[in-house]
Design a protein around this motif. Structure first.
Motif, mmCIF file in Angstrom:
data_model
loop_
_atom_site.group_PDB
_atom_site.id
_atom_site.type_symbol
_atom_site.label_atom_id
_atom_site.label_comp_id
_atom_site.label_asym_id
_atom_site.label_seq_id
_atom_site.Cartn_x
_atom_site.Cartn_y
_atom_site.Cartn_z
ATOM 1 N N ASN A 181 0.372 -1.066 -0.291
ATOM 2 C CA ASN A 181 0.121 -0.135 0.056
ATOM 3 C C ASN A 181 1.471 0.937 0.107
ATOM 4 O O ASN A 181 0.114 2.805 -0.309
ATOM 5 C CB ASN A 181 -1.260 0.419 1.646
ATOM 6 N N LEU A 182 1.594 1.149 1.245
ATOM 7 C CA LEU A 182 2.926 2.541 0.922
ATOM 8 C C LEU A 182 3.390 2.908 -0.200
ATOM 9 O O LEU A 182 3.609 3.734 -0.808
ATOM 10 C CB LEU A 182 3.972 2.458 1.759
ATOM 11 N N LEU A 183 4.031 1.745 -0.947
ATOM 12 C CA LEU A 183 4.873 2.056 -2.962
ATOM 13 C C LEU A 183 3.521 2.152 -3.637
ATOM 14 O O LEU A 183 4.061 3.487 -4.250
ATOM 15 C CB LEU A 183 5.449 0.706 -2.797
ATOM 16 N N ASP A 184 2.449 2.048 -3.019
ATOM 17 C CA ASP A 184 0.678 1.735 -4.332
ATOM 18 C C ASP A 184 0.700 3.201 -4.291
ATOM 19 O O ASP A 184 0.826 4.213 -5.035
ATOM 20 C CB ASP A 184 -0.077 1.202 -4.424
ATOM 21 N N LEU A 185 0.602 4.077 -2.787
ATOM 22 C CA LEU A 185 0.764 5.248 -2.783
ATOM 23 C C LEU A 185 1.618 6.340 -3.125
ATOM 24 O O LEU A 185 1.153 7.768 -4.109
ATOM 25 C CB LEU A 185 0.482 5.805 -0.526
ATOM 26 N N LEU A 186 2.945 5.880 -2.936
ATOM 27 C CA LEU A 186 3.980 7.176 -3.995
ATOM 28 C C LEU A 186 3.935 6.828 -5.268
ATOM 29 O O LEU A 186 4.432 7.278 -5.492
ATOM 30 C CB LEU A 186 5.512 6.393 -3.139
ATOM 31 N N SER A 208 1.406 6.078 -6.758
ATOM 32 C CA SER A 208 0.480 6.993 -7.253
ATOM 33 C C SER A 208 0.389 8.457 -7.102
ATOM 34 O O SER A 208 -0.644 9.308 -7.807
ATOM 35 C CB SER A 208 -1.570 7.006 -6.709
ATOM 36 N N ALA A 209 1.130 8.946 -6.320
ATOM 37 C CA ALA A 209 0.903 10.275 -5.840
ATOM 38 C C ALA A 209 2.389 10.710 -6.940
ATOM 39 O O ALA A 209 2.496 12.164 -7.127
ATOM 40 C CB ALA A 209 1.686 10.396 -4.196
ATOM 41 N N SER A 210 3.214 10.379 -7.254
ATOM 42 C CA SER A 210 4.609 10.611 -8.064
ATOM 43 C C SER A 210 4.418 11.947 -9.182
ATOM 44 O O SER A 210 5.016 12.368 -9.211
ATOM 45 C CB SER A 210 4.832 9.166 -8.588
ATOM 46 N N ILE A 211 2.997 11.381 -10.061
ATOM 47 C CA ILE A 211 3.063 12.355 -10.875
ATOM 48 C C ILE A 211 2.823 13.683 -10.638
ATOM 49 O O ILE A 211 3.051 14.559 -11.100
ATOM 50 C CB ILE A 211 2.155 11.801 -12.216
ATOM 51 N N MET A 231 10.643 10.059 -9.784
ATOM 52 C CA MET A 231 9.901 11.094 -8.166
ATOM 53 C C MET A 231 11.236 11.550 -7.810
ATOM 54 O O MET A 231 11.564 12.432 -6.957
ATOM 55 C CB MET A 231 9.530 10.587 -7.871
ATOM 56 N N VAL A 232 12.152 10.668 -6.738
ATOM 57 C CA VAL A 232 13.059 10.724 -6.416
ATOM 58 C C VAL A 232 14.146 11.835 -7.591
ATOM 59 O O VAL A 232 15.005 12.424 -6.809
ATOM 60 C CB VAL A 232 13.875 9.579 -5.636
ATOM 61 N N LEU A 233 13.900 11.153 -8.569
ATOM 62 C CA LEU A 233 15.505 12.058 -9.750
ATOM 63 C C LEU A 233 14.969 13.305 -9.653
ATOM 64 O O LEU A 233 15.707 13.928 -9.410
ATOM 65 C CB LEU A 233 15.781 10.625 -10.372
ATOM 66 N N PHE A 234 13.758 13.870 -10.284
ATOM 67 C CA PHE A 234 13.112 15.028 -10.078
ATOM 68 C C PHE A 234 13.815 16.195 -9.005
ATOM 69 O O PHE A 234 13.636 16.953 -9.189
ATOM 70 C CB PHE A 234 11.797 14.821 -10.781
ATOM 71 N N GLY A 247 3.320 18.788 0.674
ATOM 72 C CA GLY A 247 1.835 19.354 0.438
ATOM 73 C C GLY A 247 1.174 19.034 -0.900
ATOM 74 O O GLY A 247 0.247 18.088 -0.361
ATOM 75 N N MET A 248 2.296 18.046 -1.711
ATOM 76 C CA MET A 248 1.397 17.255 -2.711
ATOM 77 C C MET A 248 0.939 16.293 -1.781
ATOM 78 O O MET A 248 0.590 15.131 -2.079
ATOM 79 C CB MET A 248 2.208 16.692 -3.668
#
Length: 326
Positions: A48-53, A55-58, A177-180, A279-280
């Motif tokens: 779930n935590l990986l799915d949360l991240l 889903s939020a990454s974009i 996301m981490v790279l950006f 914030g996101m």
């Protein structure tokens, strides 16, 4: 002496209140994580935590891009339209170009959108809220014309794997996301360009008199935002294996509000890439928590609306506290 101590305590108390308001996003996430400890759900499972991240990454990547014009005292409401048209361009170009070149074409389209936004905001002194909102509507209309208002797909599995693949069990979207985050944070924190963005947002006239190339810097901030939004659109199309003119209807509002709730003020000159990302994550964690708790979709809309309203109030309250402490 007692009077002096009393004044010092009052000042310290006010400063403490202001510091707390700046950390609203962190506090909100901590509260939600605490509540979910007693929810009896699988919220804390690795899946779930990986799915949360993931889903939020974009949206988090979008927030990184939006931070640049916001720090400069602007905003960009065209990111939803930019996402739509960039995804469409990428998929259409893949019919006759390799995937990397198709993605590059999409990013260039986003950069051009940012270039146009920056021209009107910087040279024509147009209100960024109005011009970028108009650009969003224009891009949505062009997207509908290009697709006849129907989703378009690609059968290229390599394109799908960009957003849906993983490396050592960690989703590609999280890694991107981490790279950006690392890239945009270094630009904003450790380069002259980033420092100039803060100076322009802090006081535009002072920045001009200080010899900072304000036009060039603020214009480039919009170009960066457009390019990042375009890449986010490519990632979304890769994840869904489709591009559509209906994507991103409320993206601009959510991302700009998420940036603000993280502590990056619309007034400019205040905030950072990490704050925008946090914030996101407030919105991502809130949505995930409500889904895990089985809260009705209509009720979720009410909660999200309340959060957005609170964001605007807290931003105004924080600026007022800051003026009182000066």
């Amino acid at each position: 002496m007692n009077g002096t101590n009393g004044m010092a305590l009052r000042f310290s108390f006010k400063k403490g209140i202001f510091s707390v308001t700046k950390q609203t996003a962190v506090l909100a996430i901590i509260i939600m994580l605490f509540i979910m400890l007693f929810s009896g759900t699988n919220f804390y499972s690795a899946y779930n935590l990986l799915d949360l991240l993931s889903s939020a990454s974009i949206l988090v990547i979008l927030a990184f891009g939006v931070t640049f014009p916001v720090i400069c005292g602007g905003c960009d409401l065209s990111i939803g339209g930019t996402m739509c048209i960039s995804g469409i361009v990428a998929i259409k170009c893949m019919s006759f170009l390799p995937i990397p070149l198709a993605i590059l074409c999409a990013i260039l389209v986003g950069a051009v959108v940012g270039l146009i936004n920056g021209f009107f905001v910087v040279y024509q002194r147009t209100e960024p809220f109005i011009i970028t909102l108009g650009m969003d509507m224009l891009l949505k209309g062009i997207s509908q014309q290009l697709t006849d208002a129907h989703p378009i797909t690609t059968g290229n599995p390599n394109f799908m794997m960009i957003a849906n693949g993983d490396m050592a069990g960690i989703p590609n979207l999280v890694l991107i996301m981490v790279l950006f985050f690392a890239l945009t944070h270094c630009i904003m924190r450790y380069t002259q360009f980033g420092r100039n963005c803060y100076a322009i947002g802090g006081d535009y006239d002072v920045a001009v008199y200080s010899g900072i190339p304000v036009i060039k810097i603020k214009w480039l901030a919009f170009v960066i935002c457009g390019a990042v939004a375009a890449f986010a659109g490519v990632l979304l199309s890769s994840r869904l294996n489709a591009a559509s003119s209906t994507y991103g209807q409320t993206t601009a509002l959510v991302v700009n509000c998420g940036v603000v709730v993280g502590g990056t003020s619309f007034a400019g000159g205040i905030g950072s890439i990490p704050q925008s990302g946090v914030g996101m994550l407030v919105f991502a964690v809130l949505e995930n928590c409500m889904n895990m708790l089985g809260i009705d979709a209509y009720i979720q809309q009410i909660f999200k609306g309340l959060v957005i309203a609170m964001i605007i109030w807290l931003d105004c309250f924080g600026r007022k506290r800051k003026r009182e402490l000066v």
